[in-house]
Design a protein around this motif. Structure first.
Motif, PDB file in Angstrom:
ATOM      1  N   MET A 236       0.830  -1.202   0.000  1.00  0.00           N
ATOM      2  CA  MET A 236       0.000   0.000   0.000  1.00  0.00           C
ATOM      3  C   MET A 236       0.868   1.258   0.000  1.00  0.00           C
ATOM      4  O   MET A 236       0.574   2.215  -0.717  1.00  0.00           O
ATOM      5  CB  MET A 236      -0.938  -0.009   1.206  1.00  0.00           C
ATOM      6  N   ASN A 240       0.845   3.865  -3.205  1.00  0.00           N
ATOM      7  CA  ASN A 240       0.334   5.218  -2.989  1.00  0.00           C
ATOM      8  C   ASN A 240       1.396   6.297  -3.134  1.00  0.00           C
ATOM      9  O   ASN A 240       1.062   7.472  -3.219  1.00  0.00           O
ATOM     10  CB  ASN A 240      -0.233   5.340  -1.569  1.00  0.00           C
ATOM     11  N   PHE A 242       3.991   9.181  -3.854  1.00  0.00           N
ATOM     12  CA  PHE A 242       3.903  10.206  -4.883  1.00  0.00           C
ATOM     13  C   PHE A 242       5.185  11.019  -5.058  1.00  0.00           C
ATOM     14  O   PHE A 242       5.660  11.200  -6.175  1.00  0.00           O
ATOM     15  CB  PHE A 242       2.727  11.140  -4.563  1.00  0.00           C
ATOM     16  N   LEU A 243       5.783  11.505  -3.975  1.00  0.00           N
ATOM     17  CA  LEU A 243       6.890  12.460  -4.092  1.00  0.00           C
ATOM     18  C   LEU A 243       8.061  11.920  -4.909  1.00  0.00           C
ATOM     19  O   LEU A 243       8.528  12.583  -5.844  1.00  0.00           O
ATOM     20  CB  LEU A 243       7.362  12.862  -2.687  1.00  0.00           C
ATOM     21  N   LEU A 246       7.253  11.419  -8.545  1.00  0.00           N
ATOM     22  CA  LEU A 246       7.240  12.700  -9.246  1.00  0.00           C
ATOM     23  C   LEU A 246       8.655  13.174  -9.554  1.00  0.00           C
ATOM     24  O   LEU A 246       8.964  13.605 -10.667  1.00  0.00           O
ATOM     25  CB  LEU A 246       6.504  13.727  -8.376  1.00  0.00           C
ATOM     26  N   SER A 259      -0.307   6.845  -9.654  1.00  0.00           N
ATOM     27  CA  SER A 259      -0.388   8.087  -8.884  1.00  0.00           C
ATOM     28  C   SER A 259       0.171   9.250  -9.684  1.00  0.00           C
ATOM     29  O   SER A 259      -0.452  10.310  -9.800  1.00  0.00           O
ATOM     30  CB  SER A 259       0.412   7.968  -7.590  1.00  0.00           C
ATOM     31  N   LEU A 262      -2.003  10.145 -12.795  1.00  0.00           N
ATOM     32  CA  LEU A 262      -3.221  10.883 -12.450  1.00  0.00           C
ATOM     33  C   LEU A 262      -2.886  12.326 -12.097  1.00  0.00           C
ATOM     34  O   LEU A 262      -3.535  13.264 -12.566  1.00  0.00           O
ATOM     35  CB  LEU A 262      -3.927  10.197 -11.280  1.00  0.00           C
ATOM     36  N   SER A 263      -1.844  12.535 -11.304  1.00  0.00           N
ATOM     37  CA  SER A 263      -1.520  13.900 -10.879  1.00  0.00           C
ATOM     38  C   SER A 263      -1.065  14.746 -12.061  1.00  0.00           C
ATOM     39  O   SER A 263      -1.376  15.931 -12.133  1.00  0.00           O
ATOM     40  CB  SER A 263      -0.444  13.872  -9.804  1.00  0.00           C
ATOM     41  N   SER A 280      -9.012   7.755 -10.836  1.00  0.00           N
ATOM     42  CA  SER A 280      -8.952   7.758  -9.369  1.00  0.00           C
ATOM     43  C   SER A 280      -9.520   6.470  -8.808  1.00  0.00           C
ATOM     44  O   SER A 280      -8.971   5.898  -7.862  1.00  0.00           O
ATOM     45  CB  SER A 280      -9.753   8.926  -8.795  1.00  0.00           C
ATOM     46  N   LEU A 283      -7.095   3.760  -9.264  1.00  0.00           N
ATOM     47  CA  LEU A 283      -5.973   3.902  -8.341  1.00  0.00           C
ATOM     48  C   LEU A 283      -6.362   3.476  -6.927  1.00  0.00           C
ATOM     49  O   LEU A 283      -5.568   2.868  -6.205  1.00  0.00           O
ATOM     50  CB  LEU A 283      -5.511   5.369  -8.354  1.00  0.00           C
ATOM     51  N   THR A 284      -7.608   3.793  -6.540  1.00  0.00           N
ATOM     52  CA  THR A 284      -8.035   3.558  -5.159  1.00  0.00           C
ATOM     53  C   THR A 284      -8.491   2.121  -4.923  1.00  0.00           C
ATOM     54  O   THR A 284      -8.270   1.570  -3.844  1.00  0.00           O
ATOM     55  CB  THR A 284      -9.200   4.508  -4.804  1.00  0.00           C
ATOM     56  N   ILE A 287      -6.324  -0.680  -3.323  1.00  0.00           N
ATOM     57  CA  ILE A 287      -6.009  -0.397  -1.924  1.00  0.00           C
ATOM     58  C   ILE A 287      -7.186  -0.750  -1.034  1.00  0.00           C
ATOM     59  O   ILE A 287      -7.038  -1.384   0.017  1.00  0.00           O
ATOM     60  CB  ILE A 287      -5.652   1.105  -1.761  1.00  0.00           C
ATOM     61  N   ILE A 288      -8.396  -0.378  -1.474  1.00  0.00           N
ATOM     62  CA  ILE A 288      -9.571  -0.649  -0.644  1.00  0.00           C
ATOM     63  C   ILE A 288      -9.813  -2.148  -0.555  1.00  0.00           C
ATOM     64  O   ILE A 288     -10.157  -2.676   0.511  1.00  0.00           O
ATOM     65  CB  ILE A 288     -10.794   0.111  -1.199  1.00  0.00           C
ATOM     66  N   PHE A 291      -7.288  -3.550   1.774  1.00  0.00           N
ATOM     67  CA  PHE A 291      -7.557  -3.101   3.129  1.00  0.00           C
ATOM     68  C   PHE A 291      -8.690  -3.894   3.765  1.00  0.00           C
ATOM     69  O   PHE A 291      -8.575  -4.357   4.905  1.00  0.00           O
ATOM     70  CB  PHE A 291      -7.879  -1.613   3.129  1.00  0.00           C
TER      71      PHE A 291
ATOM     72  N   PRO B 143      -5.108   6.281  -1.695  1.00  0.00           N
ATOM     73  CA  PRO B 143      -3.992   6.997  -2.330  1.00  0.00           C
ATOM     74  C   PRO B 143      -4.197   8.509  -2.276  1.00  0.00           C
ATOM     75  O   PRO B 143      -5.276   9.016  -2.586  1.00  0.00           O
ATOM     76  CB  PRO B 143      -4.050   6.506  -3.774  1.00  0.00           C
ATOM     77  N   VAL B 145      -3.109  10.892  -4.126  1.00  0.00           N
ATOM     78  CA  VAL B 145      -3.404  11.580  -5.392  1.00  0.00           C
ATOM     79  C   VAL B 145      -4.883  11.476  -5.721  1.00  0.00           C
ATOM     80  O   VAL B 145      -5.502  12.449  -6.156  1.00  0.00           O
ATOM     81  CB  VAL B 145      -2.549  10.996  -6.526  1.00  0.00           C
ATOM     82  N   ALA B 146      -5.470  10.302  -5.483  1.00  0.00           N
ATOM     83  CA  ALA B 146      -6.888  10.119  -5.796  1.00  0.00           C
ATOM     84  C   ALA B 146      -7.766  10.989  -4.899  1.00  0.00           C
ATOM     85  O   ALA B 146      -8.691  11.646  -5.378  1.00  0.00           O
ATOM     86  CB  ALA B 146      -7.270   8.652  -5.654  1.00  0.00           C
ATOM     87  N   PHE B 271       4.393  17.073   2.240  1.00  0.00           N
ATOM     88  CA  PHE B 271       4.547  17.737   0.967  1.00  0.00           C
ATOM     89  C   PHE B 271       3.357  17.432   0.069  1.00  0.00           C
ATOM     90  O   PHE B 271       2.738  18.336  -0.495  1.00  0.00           O
ATOM     91  CB  PHE B 271       5.846  17.271   0.303  1.00  0.00           C
ATOM     92  N   ASP B 272       3.033  16.145  -0.046  1.00  0.00           N
ATOM     93  CA  ASP B 272       2.036  15.677  -1.011  1.00  0.00           C
ATOM     94  C   ASP B 272       0.726  16.452  -0.941  1.00  0.00           C
ATOM     95  O   ASP B 272       0.239  16.954  -1.949  1.00  0.00           O
ATOM     96  CB  ASP B 272       1.711  14.199  -0.763  1.00  0.00           C
ATOM     97  N   LEU B 276      -0.489  18.829  -3.968  1.00  0.00           N
ATOM     98  CA  LEU B 276      -1.531  18.334  -4.856  1.00  0.00           C
ATOM     99  C   LEU B 276      -2.807  19.166  -4.765  1.00  0.00           C
ATOM    100  O   LEU B 276      -3.539  19.291  -5.742  1.00  0.00           O
ATOM    101  CB  LEU B 276      -1.853  16.878  -4.519  1.00  0.00           C
TER     102      LEU B 276
END
Lengths: 309, 333
Positions: A236, A240, A242-243, A246, A259, A262-263, A280, A283-284, A287-288, A291, B143, B145-146, B271-272, B276
Motif C-alpha cells: 500500500m 500510494n 507520490f513524491l 514525481l 499516482s 493521475l496527478s 482515481s 488507483l483507489t 487499496i480498498i 484493506f 492513495p 493523489v486520488a 509535501f504531497d 496536490l
C-alpha cells in the motif's frame, strides 16, 4: 440544594430505575446516547462521501456533469462506462494509457514488498533474538530514519540518480522505496518476533538444527501472519507513493506510476474530469480491496507497539 | 530521589550486555554476535547507503553552490560557501515557516480531537460496528493523489458540488475558490473577520485525511482500559462527563501525547497534500513545497539543501523540547 442525600441515592445505584428523576447522570446519559448516533452518522457520511462522489462522477458522461453539477444519484438513465475505456486505452490509440501505469505501479510495489521482506526478515529476527554489539543503536537508527523528513532525503537521492543517469528508471524508484519502508518493516516484524516464545526455537536448536534452519523452519512459519500483513502494508505504501515518483519519473511518461499519471493529467485541460475520476477509482480500488481483505491483520500490526505506552 | 538510580542501565538486558561487553566473550556469545551482524548486514548496508549517507551529503550540498546544470562537475570537497543560507533567512522563508507551523499545529490538534470523538462514539458495540470502524480508516489508507483530486473537483468553483449546493442552500452569492483564495472577509454577528480561505481548506483536508490514524490508536488504547475502573466510578455516582475526564482521559493521555508528536512530525514535513491541493498557492506554501520548488523549478540544489536542513533542525528542536518538558512529566505523574 436541601436534598443532597436523596439526589445521590438514585445515582449511586448502578442503573437508575426507569422514569427516575432528572438527575445529572440521567440527563447526560440520554444526551450522549443521542449525540453518539449523530456523531457516528456524521462521521460515516464525511469519511465516505468523497469516495461515493468519485465513483458517481466516473460513470457519468462529462456533459451531464457540466449540466447538473449538484446531482448525487447514480445516473441509471445515462450510465456510461466510457471513462474507464478511455483511461485504460493505450496512448497510441487515443486513450490515457493507465493500463501501462498500473503495470508499472504493480511492478514497483510488488518488487518493494519482495525485496524489503527478504532483507527485513533476517534483520528483524536478529534484532529480536540475538544479542550483539550495537543492537540498541541500530534500533534507534531505524526509528530516526522512519521519522526523518522525506523531502530532505529527496534532494541527495535526486542529485545522486541524476548524476548516475538512472533517473527515469523504475529500478531507481524501487531501491528508494525499499530503503524507505525497511525501518517500518523491521519495527513491525521485530514486535511480532518479540511475542513468539523462544522455547520452540530452543528445542529445535537442541535437536541440532542450525540457526538458519531454525529461522526457516520454526520462526518463519510462526511469524507468517505478521509477514503477510507487513507485505500488504508495504504494498500500500509503495502503490500510494507520490513524491519520489514525481521527482524521478516525471519526464519519462512510459514509466509513470498510476499516482503520478493521475496527478500529471489532472493539471491538463484536455482530459475530461470524468475520465480522470475513473483513473482515481482505478488507483483507489486495489487499496480498498486489500484493506478490507486484511483489515484485522493490518490494524493489529500497526497498533501492536502502541498499547504499551 | 531516585535520580541516581535512573542513570544506571534500565533493564536486565542492558546490564547483561554491559557485563558481557567488559568480560571476555564466550565462543557461544561470539558466534551470536557474528550471526546477528550477518543477518542484519543487508538491512544495515541499504539504510546506510540509501538514507544515512544521502543525509550527510545534504549537509555538504547545503554549503556548496550546486545547481542541476553543474551537477556533474561538482565534487564533494568542492569550494564551500554559506551563500545558500542567504535566502533561508529571508522574509519569504519565515512566511512559509509560519504557514507550516499553523498548518501542522492546527492540523494535528484537529485530527486528534476528531479521532478521540470517533473512538468514543464507536466504543460501545452495536451491529455493524466492525464495518463502520473499518470504513472510517479509508481516508487514511486511500492513495493521496486520488483523494486530493476528488477534493479539488468537489471544491471546484465551476462544476464543484460544494459551491453548487452552497449557492442553492446557503445563498452564497458567488462561488468560493476554496483552494486558491488567500483571504476572505467574513462578517459574523456584526463583526468583520479576515480568514485565510485556502489555508483553512487544507487544514480541514488534513483533519479528514489523518483523523483515522488517531482514531485507530485511541480505539486500541480504549479497549485496553479495564471496565472495572469505570464501573467503580459509576457506582460512586460519577456522571458520564465526570467519568470521561477522571477515568478515561487520564488513561488516554500518553497515547495522545505520542500521537501528537508523530502527527506533528509528519504534518510538519508533509509535501504531497498541499502540493496536490493548491500547489502552494493561496498562502499555503509550506517549507516542503518551497524546497521542492527550489529543487525542480529553479534547479538550485544548494539552496534546497540549506532550506531542508533548517527545516529538519527546527523539527528536531521542537521534538527535543517536547520530549524534555512534556514526555518526562507524564512519566512522573
Amino acid at each position: 440544594m436541601a436534598v443532597p442525600v436523596e439526589t445521590r441515592r438514585p445515582a449511586s445505584s448502578p442503573r437508575p430505575p426507569e422514569g427516575s428523576r432528572w438527575t445529572r447522570d440521567v440527563i447526560e446519559t440520554r444526551i450522549f446516547g443521542v449525540l453518539r448516533w449523530v456523531v457516528i452518522v456524521g462521521l460515516v457520511l464525511v469519511t465516505l462521501f468523497p469516495f461515493y462522489y468519485m465513483f458517481i462522477l466516473s460513470i457519468r458522461p462529462l456533459d451531464s456533469l457540466l449540466r447538473d453539477p449538484g446531482s448525487l444519484v447514480i445516473p441509471l438513465a445515462e450510465l456510461d462506462w466510457g471513462s474507464y475505456v478511455s483511461i485504460m486505452t493505450p496512448q497510441e490509440d487515443g486513450g490515457q494509457g493507465f493500463l501501462r501505469f498500473m503495470g508499472n505501479s504493480a511492478l514497483v510495489a510488488l518488487g518493494t514488498v519482495l525485496i524489503s521482506l527478504l532483507v527485513a526478515i533476517p534483520g528483524s529476527y536478529a534484532i529480536s533474538r540475538l544479542n550483539f554489539f550495537g543492537r540498541r543503536q541500530v534500533s534507534a537508527l531505524f526509528l530516526a530514519v522512519y521519522l526523518f523528513p522525506s523531502i530532505l532525503l529527496a534532494i541527495p537521492l535526486f542529485t545522486f540518480f541524476t548524476r548516475l543517469g538512472l533517473r527515469g528508471q523504475l529500478v531507481a524508484l524501487l531501491i528508494v522505496y525499499v530503503a524507505q519502508v525497511i525501518p517500518v518493516t523491521i519495527y513491525m516484524l521485530r514486535n511480532y518476533f518479540d511475542t513468539i516464545p523462544t522455547s520452540l526455537e530452543e528445542a529445535a536448536a537442541l535437536d541440532g538444527a542450525s540457526r538458519l534452519g531454525v529461522l526457516r523452519r520454526i520462526s518463519l512459519p510462526l511469524a507468517m501472519p505478521a509477514i503477510i500483513s507487513n507485505g500488504l502494508f508495504v504494498f500500500m505504501i509503495a502503490w500510494n507513493e507520490f513524491l519520489f515518483a514525481l521527482l524521478f519519473l516525471v519526464n519519462t511518461r512510459p514509466s509513470w506510476t498510476v499516482s503520478l499519471g493521475l496527478s500529471q493529467l489532472a493539471g491538463s485541460i484536455e482530459v475530461p474530469t470524468t475520465v480522470l475520476m475513473a483513473g482515481s477509482v482505478i488507483l483507489t480500488l486495489p487499496i480498498i480491496i486489500i484493506f478490507f481483505a486484511a483489515e484485522r491483520l493490518l490494524t493489529e500490526g500497526l497498533t501492536a507497539g502502541a498499547e504499551k505506552g | 530521589m531516585s535520580s541516581t538510580q535512573k542513570d544506571a542501565p534500565a533493564g536486565p538486558a542492558a546490564s547483561a550486555a554491559g557485563l558481557r561487553g567488559r568480560r571476555k566473550l564466550s565462543p557461544m556469545a561470539r558466534e551470536e554476535q557474528r550471526a546477528g551482524l550477518t543477518l542484519l548486514s543487508p538491512t544495515l548496508v541499504l539504510v546506510l547507503v540509501m538514507v544515512v549517507l544521502p543525509i550527510l551529503w545534504t549537509l555538504v550540498l547545503a554549503f556548496q553552490r550546486v545547481r542541476i546544470l553543474n551537477i556533474r562537475t561538482a565534487g564533494i570537497f568542492g569550494p564551500y560557501t554559506v551563500a545558500n543560507f542567504d535566502n533561508v533567512f529571508s522574509s519569504s522563508f519565515f512566511q512559509s515557516l509560519a504557514t507550516t507551523l499553523a498548518y501542522s499545529i492546527l492540523g494535528t490538534a484537529g485530527a486528534i480531537i476528531l479521532g478521540l470523538i470517533a473512538a468514543l462514539a464507536l466504543r460501545k458495540p452495536f451491529k455493524g460496528r466492525t464495518l463502520i470502524r473499518a470504513s472510517m480508516l479509508i481516508p487514511y489508507v486511500a492513495p493521496i493523489v486520488a483523494v486530493t483530486f476528488t477534493w479539488t473537483t468537489m471544491l471546484d468553483p465551476q462544476f464543484g458540488l460544494v459551491n453548487y449546493w452552497g449557492k442553492r442552500l446557503f445563498g452564497w452569492e458567488e462561488a468560493i475558490p476554496f483552494l486558491s483564495e488567500r483571504v476572505r472577509d467574513v462578517s459574523l454577528l456584526g463583526l468583520e473577520f479576515q480568514i485565510p480561505t485556502a489555508l483553512i481548506t487544507v487544514i480541514v483536508f488534513e483533519w479528514w485525511r489523518s483523523f483515522p490514524f488517531a482514531f485507530l490508536f485511541l480505539t486500541a488504547r480504549l479497549n485496553a482500559v479495564p471496565d472495572s475502573l469505570e464501573e467503580a466510578a459509576r457506582v460512586d455516582g460519577a456522571t458520564p462527563i465526570q467519568r470521561f475526564f477522571h477515568i478515561i482521559l487520564p488513561q488516554l493521555l500518553p497515547t495522545m501525547a505520542m500521537l501528537s508528536v508523530l502527527r506533528f512530525i509528519w504534518t510538519f514535513n508533509s509535501f504531497d497534500d498541499i502540493y496536490l491541493l493548491t500547489g502552494g498557492g493561496g498562502g499555503t506554501e509550506v517549507v516542503a513545497v518551497t524546497v521542492f520548488n527550489y529543487l525542480t523549478a529553479r534547479g538550485d540544489i544548494g539552496a534546497a539543501s540549506a532550506q531542508a536542513l533548517v527545516l529538519a533542525l527546527i523539527l528536531g528542536l521542537f521534538v527535543g523540547v517536547y520530549i524534555k518538558f512534556f514526555a518526562k512529566k507524564e512519566e512522573v505523574s
